[in-house]
Design an enzyme around this catalytic site. Structure first.
Site, PDB file in Angstrom:
ATOM      1  CG  ASP A  63      -1.836   1.194   1.272  1.00 56.70           C
ATOM      2  OD1 ASP A  63      -1.607   2.162   0.506  1.00 56.70           O
ATOM      3  OD2 ASP A  63      -2.798   1.180   2.065  1.00 56.70           O
ATOM      4  CE1 TYR A 159      -5.022  12.519 -10.599  1.00 57.86           C
ATOM      5  CE2 TYR A 159      -5.629  14.268 -12.133  1.00 57.86           C
ATOM      6  CZ  TYR A 159      -5.039  13.043 -11.886  1.00 57.86           C
ATOM      7  OH  TYR A 159      -4.453  12.350 -12.916  1.00 57.86           O
ATOM      8  CE  LYS A 163      -1.391  12.515 -11.365  1.00 59.56           C
ATOM      9  NZ  LYS A 163      -0.397  11.432 -11.424  1.00 59.56           N
TER      10      LYS A 163
HETATM   11  N1  LIG Z   1      -6.247   7.215 -17.310  1.00 59.42           N
HETATM   12  C1  LIG Z   1      -6.099   8.475 -17.719  1.00 59.42           C
HETATM   13  O1  LIG Z   1      -6.833   8.962 -18.608  1.00 59.42           O
HETATM   14  C2  LIG Z   1      -5.034   9.354 -17.128  1.00 59.42           C
HETATM   15  C3  LIG Z   1      -4.898  10.664 -17.616  1.00 59.42           C
HETATM   16  C4  LIG Z   1      -3.900  11.469 -17.057  1.00 59.42           C
HETATM   17  C5  LIG Z   1      -3.065  10.974 -16.068  1.00 59.42           C
HETATM   18  N2  LIG Z   1      -3.226   9.699 -15.609  1.00 59.42           N
HETATM   19  C6  LIG Z   1      -2.321   9.225 -14.557  1.00 59.42           C
HETATM   20  O2  LIG Z   1      -1.807   7.970 -14.944  1.00 59.42           O
HETATM   21  C7  LIG Z   1      -1.599   7.143 -13.803  1.00 59.42           C
HETATM   22  C8  LIG Z   1      -2.332   5.815 -13.961  1.00 59.42           C
HETATM   23  O3  LIG Z   1      -3.707   6.087 -14.192  1.00 59.42           O
HETATM   24  P1  LIG Z   1      -4.735   4.910 -14.553  1.00 59.42           P
HETATM   25  O4  LIG Z   1      -5.967   5.557 -15.080  1.00 59.42           O
HETATM   26  O5  LIG Z   1      -4.050   3.872 -15.387  1.00 59.42           O
HETATM   27  O6  LIG Z   1      -5.044   4.342 -13.082  1.00 59.42           O
HETATM   28  P2  LIG Z   1      -5.904   3.081 -12.621  1.00 59.42           P
HETATM   29  O7  LIG Z   1      -6.301   2.208 -13.752  1.00 59.42           O
HETATM   30  O8  LIG Z   1      -6.970   3.578 -11.693  1.00 59.42           O
HETATM   31  O9  LIG Z   1      -4.804   2.283 -11.764  1.00 59.42           O
HETATM   32  C9  LIG Z   1      -4.248   2.841 -10.642  1.00 59.42           C
HETATM   33  C10 LIG Z   1      -3.175   1.904 -10.179  1.00 59.42           C
HETATM   34  O10 LIG Z   1      -2.587   2.458  -8.990  1.00 59.42           O
HETATM   35  C11 LIG Z   1      -2.604   1.473  -7.976  1.00 59.42           C
HETATM   36  N3  LIG Z   1      -2.771   2.115  -6.687  1.00 59.42           N
HETATM   37  C12 LIG Z   1      -3.648   3.098  -6.350  1.00 59.42           C
HETATM   38  N4  LIG Z   1      -3.526   3.398  -5.051  1.00 59.42           N
HETATM   39  C13 LIG Z   1      -2.546   2.581  -4.562  1.00 59.42           C
HETATM   40  C14 LIG Z   1      -1.972   2.401  -3.296  1.00 59.42           C
HETATM   41  N5  LIG Z   1      -2.370   3.098  -2.214  1.00 59.42           N
HETATM   42  N6  LIG Z   1      -0.996   1.489  -3.148  1.00 59.42           N
HETATM   43  C15 LIG Z   1      -0.584   0.751  -4.205  1.00 59.42           C
HETATM   44  N7  LIG Z   1      -1.082   0.884  -5.432  1.00 59.42           N
HETATM   45  C16 LIG Z   1      -2.063   1.781  -5.604  1.00 59.42           C
HETATM   46  C17 LIG Z   1      -3.777   0.557  -8.319  1.00 59.42           C
HETATM   47  O11 LIG Z   1      -3.526  -0.744  -7.829  1.00 59.42           O
HETATM   48  P3  LIG Z   1      -4.331  -1.482  -6.647  1.00 59.42           P
HETATM   49  O12 LIG Z   1      -5.744  -0.972  -6.674  1.00 59.42           O
HETATM   50  O13 LIG Z   1      -4.180  -2.930  -6.964  1.00 59.42           O
HETATM   51  O14 LIG Z   1      -3.571  -1.092  -5.418  1.00 59.42           O
HETATM   52  C18 LIG Z   1      -3.697   0.533  -9.845  1.00 59.42           C
HETATM   53  O15 LIG Z   1      -2.784  -0.433 -10.286  1.00 59.42           O
HETATM   54  C19 LIG Z   1      -2.062   7.971 -12.599  1.00 59.42           C
HETATM   55  O16 LIG Z   1      -0.958   8.616 -12.002  1.00 59.42           O
HETATM   56  C20 LIG Z   1      -3.005   8.992 -13.213  1.00 59.42           C
HETATM   57  O17 LIG Z   1      -3.089  10.169 -12.447  1.00 59.42           O
HETATM   58  C21 LIG Z   1      -4.194   8.893 -16.109  1.00 59.42           C
END
Ligand SMILES: NC(=O)c1ccc[n+]([C@@H]2O[C@H](COP(=O)([O-])OP(=O)(O)OC[C@H]3O[C@@H](n4cnc5c(N)ncnc54)[C@H](OP(=O)(O)O)[C@@H]3O)[C@@H](O)[C@H]2O)c1
Length: 206
Positions: A63, A159, A163
């Site tokens: 975590d 958020y 960032k």
């Molecule tokens: N998706 C987009 O459109 C987008 C756009 C701009 C930026 N981003 C950035 O890209 C990154 C990934 O985004 P995503 O959309 O792919 O996210 P996501 O699918 O929601 O996945 C988030 C990941 O972070 C892990 N996580 C969250 N809290 C955690 C904790 N306390 N300890 C350990 N692991 C944790 C989750 O794993 P578990 O739940 O298994 O712990 C999961 O693997 C983020 O930094 C986000 O801000 C995403």
């Protein structure tokens, strides 16, 4: 990519989304990847699907809001793999939490995950990279367009603040590493679109 084959990458948030995609691609290119997330069973299943690829995925549960968990993860990596070459700080969360009436617990979770965990992982990864005496490696922060512009989404300001912190931390890390004469590189990449859309990003190599 050949020079990275056999070397060790740590990818936070490897159990879904962008982190999973990064981990899969690195394993396909022959890297030894430590995938960190809370859901161990998801990471284990992902690791099994990658068994015929040139690299390997080690699932590691932590975590990231717990410094103790992060330090234990790096202890495991040092004991079992002995090195870190690439640190991908991908794990991040966005929770609806306005500034007028948002919950403090949500604000804390956002900052702990998106800012402090990224900083602790970076510090530990750089320490392991530097102690080999080679002072070589790459730190990659996954940012957001809200790390560069004001948020246009309601209740998304914490958020966006987290960032914007990633933007400041990237530049600060770059400067510290330059002052140390380190060969470690720093990259920030900004996914522009949601998973349902075609991915896009810009990357600044420092
Ligand atoms: N998706 C987009 O459109 C987008 C756009 C701009 C930026 N981003 C950035 O890209 C990154 C990934 O985004 P995503 O959309 O792919 O996210 P996501 O699918 O929601 O996945 C988030 C990941 O972070 C892990 N996580 C969250 N809290 C955690 C904790 N306390 N300890 C350990 N692991 C944790 C989750 O794993 P578990 O739940 O298994 O712990 C999961 O693997 C983020 O930094 C986000 O801000 C995403």
């Amino acid at each position: 990519m050949e020079r990275w084959a056999g070397r060790v990458a740590v990818v936070t948030g490897a159990s879904s989304g962008i982190g999973e995609a990064i981990a899969v691609q690195l394993v396909k290119k022959g890297m030894v990847v430590v995938g960190v997330a809370r859901r161990l069973e998801v990471l284990q299943k992902l690791s099994e699907t990658l068994q015929s690829e040139p690299g390997k995925l080690y699932p590691l549960t932590a975590d990231l809001t717990s410094e103790e968990d992060i330090l234990s993860a790096f202890k495991w990596i040092e004991s079992n793999l002995g090195r870190v070459d690439v640190m991908v700080n991908n794990a991040g969360i966005a929770l609806k939490a306005g500034l007028v009436d948002g919950r403090t617990s949500y604000w804390r979770l956002i900052l702990d995950t998106n800012v402090l965990a990224l900083s602790i992982c970076t510090r530990e990864a750089v320490r392991v990279m530097r102690q080999r005496g080679v002072d070589d490696g790459h730190v990659i922060h996954i940012n957001s367009m809200y790390g560069h512009y004001a948020s246009t989404v309601a209740d998304n300001e914490m958020y966006a603040a987290s960032k914007h912190a990633v933007t400041a931390l990237t530049e600060g890390l770059r400067r510290e590493l330059v002052q140390l004469g380190s060969g470690i590189r720093v990259t920030v990449t900004t996914p522009l679109l949601t998973r349902a859309s075609a991915p896009g990003s810009w990357t600044r190599r420092c």
